[in-house]
Design a protein around this motif. Structure first.
Motif, PDB file in Angstrom:
ATOM      1  N   ASP A 240      41.168  29.554  46.052  1.00 48.21           N
ATOM      2  CA  ASP A 240      42.535  30.079  46.175  1.00 48.21           C
ATOM      3  C   ASP A 240      42.722  31.421  45.464  1.00 48.21           C
ATOM      4  O   ASP A 240      43.843  31.840  45.201  1.00 48.21           O
ATOM      5  CB  ASP A 240      43.541  29.065  45.652  1.00 48.21           C
ATOM      6  CG  ASP A 240      43.356  28.768  44.164  1.00 48.21           C
ATOM      7  OD1 ASP A 240      42.294  29.123  43.599  1.00 48.21           O
ATOM      8  OD2 ASP A 240      44.263  28.166  43.569  1.00 48.21           O
ATOM      9  N   ALA A 241      41.639  32.106  45.188  1.00 47.10           N
ATOM     10  CA  ALA A 241      41.713  33.387  44.469  1.00 47.10           C
ATOM     11  C   ALA A 241      42.418  34.455  45.302  1.00 47.10           C
ATOM     12  O   ALA A 241      42.420  34.419  46.524  1.00 47.10           O
ATOM     13  CB  ALA A 241      40.306  33.873  44.126  1.00 47.10           C
ATOM     14  N   THR A 242      43.031  35.412  44.601  1.00 47.31           N
ATOM     15  CA  THR A 242      43.607  36.587  45.234  1.00 47.31           C
ATOM     16  C   THR A 242      42.731  37.771  44.860  1.00 47.31           C
ATOM     17  O   THR A 242      42.521  38.039  43.685  1.00 47.31           O
ATOM     18  CB  THR A 242      45.045  36.834  44.750  1.00 47.31           C
ATOM     19  OG1 THR A 242      45.836  35.696  45.099  1.00 47.31           O
ATOM     20  CG2 THR A 242      45.632  38.077  45.394  1.00 47.31           C
ATOM     21  N   LEU A 243      42.231  38.473  45.862  1.00 44.20           N
ATOM     22  CA  LEU A 243      41.378  39.634  45.643  1.00 44.20           C
ATOM     23  C   LEU A 243      42.138  40.868  46.107  1.00 44.20           C
ATOM     24  O   LEU A 243      42.610  40.923  47.242  1.00 44.20           O
ATOM     25  CB  LEU A 243      40.070  39.497  46.418  1.00 44.20           C
ATOM     26  CG  LEU A 243      39.105  40.674  46.340  1.00 44.20           C
ATOM     27  CD1 LEU A 243      38.616  40.874  44.905  1.00 44.20           C
ATOM     28  CD2 LEU A 243      37.932  40.471  47.277  1.00 44.20           C
ATOM     29  N   ILE A 244      42.281  41.838  45.217  1.00 41.85           N
ATOM     30  CA  ILE A 244      42.980  43.082  45.538  1.00 41.85           C
ATOM     31  C   ILE A 244      41.992  44.220  45.373  1.00 41.85           C
ATOM     32  O   ILE A 244      41.433  44.422  44.296  1.00 41.85           O
ATOM     33  CB  ILE A 244      44.190  43.300  44.619  1.00 41.85           C
ATOM     34  CG1 ILE A 244      45.163  42.123  44.748  1.00 41.85           C
ATOM     35  CG2 ILE A 244      44.871  44.634  44.942  1.00 41.85           C
ATOM     36  CD1 ILE A 244      46.269  42.125  43.706  1.00 41.85           C
ATOM     37  N   MET A 245      41.775  44.963  46.452  1.00 41.40           N
ATOM     38  CA  MET A 245      40.910  46.143  46.432  1.00 41.40           C
ATOM     39  C   MET A 245      41.713  47.289  47.043  1.00 41.40           C
ATOM     40  O   MET A 245      41.981  47.276  48.249  1.00 41.40           O
ATOM     41  CB  MET A 245      39.628  45.917  47.222  1.00 41.40           C
ATOM     42  CG  MET A 245      38.685  44.958  46.576  1.00 41.40           C
ATOM     43  SD  MET A 245      37.163  44.912  47.530  1.00 41.40           S
ATOM     44  CE  MET A 245      36.064  44.257  46.321  1.00 41.40           C
TER      45      MET A 245
END
Length: 65
Positions: free
Chosen positions: A45-50
Motif C-alpha cells: 500500500d505504499a505511495t511512491l512520488i517521483m
C-alpha cells in the motif's frame, strides 16, 4: 572486482542485510526494465512520488489523487 552500488558506512553495528537491501534497491532503480522487481522494495500500500507522478499500491491502480 568492486560492486558498482557498494556502500560505505561509519563504524556501526549495522545488520549486513540492510547494506544489501540498499545496494540492491539502487541497482534495481537504475535498471530501466526492472519495474516488476522495483515494487518488491515497497509495501503493498505504499505511495511512491517521483517528480509530478504519484502511484499508490503495488499494482499502481491508485494514480494521482
Amino acid at each position: 572486482m568492486s560492486r558498482p552500488y557498494a556502500s560505505e558506512y561509519p563504524k556501526l553495528d549495522l545488520d549486513p542485510d540492510f547494506k544489501s537491501f540498499f545496494e540492491d534497491f539502487y541497482a534495481t532503480s537504475d535498471t530501466p526494465d526492472a519495474h516488476e522487481h522495483y515494487v518488491k522494495y515497497f509495501t503493498d500500500d505504499a505511495t511512491l512520488i517521483m517528480a509530478s507522478k504519484t502511484v499508490k499500491g503495488s499494482d499502481g491502480t491508485y494514480p494521482n489523487q
